[in-house]
Design a protein around this motif. Structure first.
Motif, PDB file in Angstrom:
ATOM      1  N   MET A   1       0.849  -1.173   0.000  1.00 29.44           N
ATOM      2  CA  MET A   1       0.000   0.000   0.000  1.00 29.44           C
ATOM      3  C   MET A   1       0.894   1.235   0.000  1.00 29.44           C
ATOM      4  N   ARG A   2       0.634   2.113  -0.937  1.00 26.01           N
ATOM      5  CA  ARG A   2       1.450   3.320  -1.046  1.00 26.01           C
ATOM      6  C   ARG A   2       0.925   4.405  -0.121  1.00 26.01           C
ATOM      7  N   GLY A   3       1.862   5.150   0.441  1.00 26.00           N
ATOM      8  CA  GLY A   3       1.463   6.272   1.272  1.00 26.00           C
ATOM      9  C   GLY A   3       1.105   7.466   0.409  1.00 26.00           C
ATOM     10  N   LEU A   4       0.275   8.336   0.935  1.00 26.01           N
ATOM     11  CA  LEU A   4      -0.110   9.539   0.212  1.00 26.01           C
ATOM     12  C   LEU A   4       0.964  10.599   0.397  1.00 26.01           C
ATOM     13  N   LYS A   5       1.059  11.478  -0.599  1.00 28.61           N
ATOM     14  CA  LYS A   5       2.005  12.586  -0.493  1.00 28.61           C
ATOM     15  C   LYS A   5       1.545  13.522   0.606  1.00 28.61           C
ATOM     16  N   PRO A   6       2.495  14.145   1.315  1.00 24.52           N
ATOM     17  CA  PRO A   6       2.099  15.094   2.357  1.00 24.52           C
ATOM     18  C   PRO A   6       1.340  16.274   1.763  1.00 24.52           C
ATOM     19  N   LEU A   7       0.384  16.794   2.494  1.00 24.06           N
ATOM     20  CA  LEU A   7      -0.383  17.962   2.086  1.00 24.06           C
ATOM     21  C   LEU A   7       0.454  19.196   2.416  1.00 24.06           C
ATOM     22  N   GLN A   8       0.774  20.003   1.414  1.00 22.86           N
ATOM     23  CA  GLN A   8       1.595  21.204   1.593  1.00 22.86           C
ATOM     24  C   GLN A   8       0.711  22.432   1.650  1.00 22.86           C
ATOM     25  N   ILE A   9       0.869  23.215   2.696  1.00 18.09           N
ATOM     26  CA  ILE A   9       0.199  24.504   2.823  1.00 18.09           C
ATOM     27  C   ILE A   9       1.281  25.512   3.166  1.00 18.09           C
ATOM     28  N   GLY A  10       1.788  26.162   2.153  1.00 18.80           N
ATOM     29  CA  GLY A  10       2.915  27.069   2.352  1.00 18.80           C
ATOM     30  C   GLY A  10       4.139  26.276   2.796  1.00 18.80           C
ATOM     31  N   LYS A  11       4.739  26.684   3.899  1.00 21.91           N
ATOM     32  CA  LYS A  11       5.890  25.957   4.442  1.00 21.91           C
ATOM     33  C   LYS A  11       5.457  24.802   5.343  1.00 21.91           C
ATOM     34  N   PHE A  12       4.175  24.720   5.631  1.00 19.46           N
ATOM     35  CA  PHE A  12       3.633  23.713   6.542  1.00 19.46           C
ATOM     36  C   PHE A  12       3.210  22.483   5.751  1.00 19.46           C
ATOM     37  N   SER A  13       3.570  21.314   6.251  1.00 25.68           N
ATOM     38  CA  SER A  13       3.145  20.087   5.570  1.00 25.68           C
ATOM     39  C   SER A  13       2.502  19.132   6.573  1.00 25.68           C
ATOM     40  N   VAL A  14       1.434  18.464   6.102  1.00 22.14           N
ATOM     41  CA  VAL A  14       0.724  17.492   6.914  1.00 22.14           C
ATOM     42  C   VAL A  14       1.023  16.115   6.349  1.00 22.14           C
ATOM     43  N   HIS A  15       1.613  15.263   7.168  1.00 26.53           N
ATOM     44  CA  HIS A  15       1.928  13.902   6.749  1.00 26.53           C
ATOM     45  C   HIS A  15       0.819  12.980   7.226  1.00 26.53           C
ATOM     46  N   TYR A  16       0.333  12.159   6.326  1.00 28.87           N
ATOM     47  CA  TYR A  16      -0.716  11.219   6.677  1.00 28.87           C
ATOM     48  C   TYR A  16      -0.123  10.062   7.464  1.00 28.87           C
ATOM     49  N   PRO A  17      -0.898   9.467   8.359  1.00 29.86           N
ATOM     50  CA  PRO A  17      -0.372   8.341   9.137  1.00 29.86           C
ATOM     51  C   PRO A  17      -0.130   7.124   8.242  1.00 29.86           C
ATOM     52  N   LYS A  18       0.825   6.332   8.636  1.00 35.05           N
ATOM     53  CA  LYS A  18       1.137   5.102   7.913  1.00 35.05           C
ATOM     54  C   LYS A  18      -0.007   4.112   8.104  1.00 35.05           C
ATOM     55  N   PRO A  19      -0.223   3.205   7.137  1.00 28.77           N
ATOM     56  CA  PRO A  19      -1.334   2.247   7.232  1.00 28.77           C
ATOM     57  C   PRO A  19      -1.396   1.446   8.533  1.00 28.77           C
ATOM     58  N   PRO A  20      -0.272   0.968   9.097  1.00 29.05           N
ATOM     59  CA  PRO A  20      -0.397   0.231  10.367  1.00 29.05           C
ATOM     60  C   PRO A  20      -0.992   1.080  11.492  1.00 29.05           C
ATOM     61  N   ILE A  21      -0.657   2.358  11.517  1.00 24.77           N
ATOM     62  CA  ILE A  21      -1.212   3.252  12.536  1.00 24.77           C
ATOM     63  C   ILE A  21      -2.697   3.465  12.295  1.00 24.77           C
ATOM     64  N   VAL A  22      -3.088   3.617  11.016  1.00 22.63           N
ATOM     65  CA  VAL A  22      -4.499   3.799  10.677  1.00 22.63           C
ATOM     66  C   VAL A  22      -5.304   2.588  11.120  1.00 22.63           C
ATOM     67  N   PHE A  23      -4.794   1.379  10.859  1.00 24.98           N
ATOM     68  CA  PHE A  23      -5.521   0.169  11.238  1.00 24.98           C
ATOM     69  C   PHE A  23      -5.646   0.047  12.757  1.00 24.98           C
ATOM     70  N   ARG A  24      -4.612   0.434  13.492  1.00 25.64           N
ATOM     71  CA  ARG A  24      -4.697   0.403  14.958  1.00 25.64           C
ATOM     72  C   ARG A  24      -5.740   1.404  15.450  1.00 25.64           C
ATOM     73  N   GLN A  25      -5.790   2.587  14.817  1.00 28.02           N
ATOM     74  CA  GLN A  25      -6.782   3.586  15.210  1.00 28.02           C
ATOM     75  C   GLN A  25      -8.197   3.116  14.878  1.00 28.02           C
ATOM     76  N   LEU A  26      -8.348   2.455  13.734  1.00 31.08           N
ATOM     77  CA  LEU A  26      -9.664   1.939  13.347  1.00 31.08           C
ATOM     78  C   LEU A  26     -10.128   0.834  14.288  1.00 31.08           C
ATOM     79  N   PHE A  27      -9.213   0.160  14.931  1.00 33.30           N
ATOM     80  CA  PHE A  27      -9.561  -0.846  15.934  1.00 33.30           C
ATOM     81  C   PHE A  27      -9.824  -0.195  17.292  1.00 33.30           C
ATOM     82  N   ALA A  28      -8.996   0.766  17.668  1.00 29.36           N
ATOM     83  CA  ALA A  28      -9.068   1.366  19.003  1.00 29.36           C
ATOM     84  C   ALA A  28     -10.312   2.229  19.192  1.00 29.36           C
ATOM     85  N   ALA A  29     -10.725   2.958  18.178  1.00 29.78           N
ATOM     86  CA  ALA A  29     -11.854   3.888  18.327  1.00 29.78           C
ATOM     87  C   ALA A  29     -13.154   3.169  18.690  1.00 29.78           C
TER      88      ALA A  29
END
Length: 139
Positions: A1-29
């Motif tokens: 599974m490929r990761g998404l490119k970070p979202l760039q807003i000026g000098k600020f960038s938002v990095h999306y969580p890696k798939p293993p972290i997403v799956f843990r969050q989808l279980f924990a919530a």
């Protein structure tokens, strides 16, 4: 599974969580929400015969309404939805269960986190103070 490119807003960038972290969050919530509903379920008197899945459903609806209302902590909103949705249970029992819920789910973790933060900051202050004292020693 490929990761998404970070979202760039000026000098600020938002990095999306890696798939293993997403799956843990989808279980924990959902587990966390089921645990929160369990607090209310076990705080209700057994004589009221409230089904856990009914309490879970009412909790999910009341939690959602509280989020949409933007009331701080859903205070009052959660209680009104619960009392309205469970007319067969005495209002005093429902309110008492919700007070227990707020105590165990919100206030005790808040108090514990305050202790942890105070101890952490105290240790940092002592380390900084001892480093300063060692720096002032004649060599």
């Amino acid at each position: 599974m490929r990761g998404l490119k970070p979202l760039q807003i000026g000098k600020f960038s938002v990095h999306y969580p890696k798939p293993p972290i997403v799956f843990r969050q989808l279980f924990a919530a959902p587990v966390e929400l089921m645990g929160a509903a369990a607090i209310i379920y076990f705080a209700l008197p057994a004589s009221d015969h409230a089904n856990y899945f009914t309490v879970l459903g009412v909790f999910l609806v009341s939690f959602s309404v509280a989020l949409v209302s933007h009331a701080p902590g859903g205070l009052g909103v959660l209680e009104v939805v619960f009392v309205t949705a469970m007319p067969d249970i005495p209002q005093a029992d429902v309110i008492a269960a919700l007070i227990v819920f707020r105590l165990l789910y919100l206030l005790l973790p808040f108090a514990a986190s305050l202790v942890v933060v105070v101890l952490f900051e105290r240790a940092r202050l002592l380390n900084r103070w001892s480093a300063r004292c060692e720096g002032n020693k004649p060599g």
